[in-house]
Scaffold this active site. Structure first.
Site, mmCIF file in Angstrom:
data_model
loop_
_atom_site.group_PDB
_atom_site.id
_atom_site.type_symbol
_atom_site.label_atom_id
_atom_site.label_comp_id
_atom_site.label_asym_id
_atom_site.label_seq_id
_atom_site.Cartn_x
_atom_site.Cartn_y
_atom_site.Cartn_z
ATOM 1 C CG ASN A 1 8.085 1.687 3.416
ATOM 2 O OD1 ASN A 1 8.594 1.888 4.513
ATOM 3 N ND2 ASN A 1 6.885 2.136 3.107
ATOM 4 C CB ALA B 1 -0.944 0.003 1.198
ATOM 5 C CG ASP B 2 3.654 4.252 2.017
ATOM 6 O OD1 ASP B 2 3.752 4.944 0.975
ATOM 7 O OD2 ASP B 2 4.061 4.647 3.121
ATOM 8 C CG LEU B 3 6.738 -0.045 -3.869
ATOM 9 C CD1 LEU B 3 7.501 -0.990 -2.951
ATOM 10 C CD2 LEU B 3 6.402 -0.733 -5.193
#
Length: 242
Positions: A171, A165-167
């Site tokens: 990360n 969801a938050d590439l």
């Protein structure tokens, strides 16, 4: 396995950590034990704690983002244990780790419920001497072999149906031996592999490069770098799933 006690639900990935309890998710507890070895601040602080002689864990509390986060902070509506963000992320990490995908090893998680509200925390095994892609790009240019490794790793996740969801470049981590890991699977999920959501994932990643390029005083990135990453990714996606 699940351990329930006094309204809290604990998820433990391995028997080695069965002694963990509510205190284990409290940074102040680890601070009193002089066991916090590092802290990384972002939208939420990640605490690196020494669980044992050989294990460093990352402790992260669940905080809301955006405008609603200014009001509700760390409070979430409880509509069932399996609907909690804690359960969903921990379960996903367990599944991905069991498949051999490059994610942090899950250790334990906690859902702390009070009426219709819950708060949550998660413990994962730290990746030794890890450095984010963002951190590295502030110091040096990324080699073609590293771009290939990053692209290949992302493609493996996408072919396995893993939606992140938050590439973004914070990360994506390099380990000591330059292996690539993806972290922070809050709101992630397993999906049927499909071009649309995979393209959206990659577009989000691309935006993070340009966002940091404008934010950092020194940042080794160019459009050519993105084209290189994208080409390696597309080449890997064309290969058959093994």
């Amino acid at each position: 396995m699940n351990v329930k006690q006094q309204g809290h639900t604990y998820f433990i990935h391995a028997d080695d950590y069965s002694a963990l309890n509510s205190e284990s998710f409290d940074p102040n507890y680890w601070r009193e034990q002089n066991a916090i070895v590092n802290e990384k601040k972002g939208r939420a602080t990640a605490y690196f704690v020494k669980l044992s002689h050989s294990t460093i864990a990352v402790l992260r509390h669940y905080w809301r983002g955006g405008l609603i986060g200014k009001i509700l902070s760390d409070q979430y509506l409880f509509i069932g244990l399996e609907k909690t963000r804690v359960y969903q992320e921990f379960s996903l990490l367990c599944a991905l780790h069991s498949q051999g995908l490059a994610v942090p090893q899950p250790i334990a998680a906690q859902v702390k419920r009070s009426g219709l509200i819950y708060r949550g925390d998660i413990l994962t095994k730290a990746i030794a001497n890890a450095e984010s892609l963002c951190e590295r790009m502030q110091k040096q240019r990324i080699s073609d072999s590293s771009w290939e490794a990053i692209a290949t790793t992302i493609a493996k996740f996408h072919k396995a149906g893993v939606y992140h969801a938050d590439l973004n470049i914070n990360n994506i981590l390099f380990s000591t031996n330059n292996c690539i890991y993806l972290i922070d699977f809050d709101r992630g999920e397993l999906r049927t592999p499909a071009l649309q959501w995979q393209k959206e994932n990659m577009a989000r990643l691309k935006r993070s490069f340009y966002k940091e390029a404008h934010r950092q005083e020194t940042f080794y990135f160019s459009e050519t770098n993105w084209q290189t990453l994208e080409q390696y990714y597309e080449d890997e996606m064309k290969k058959a799933v093994v």
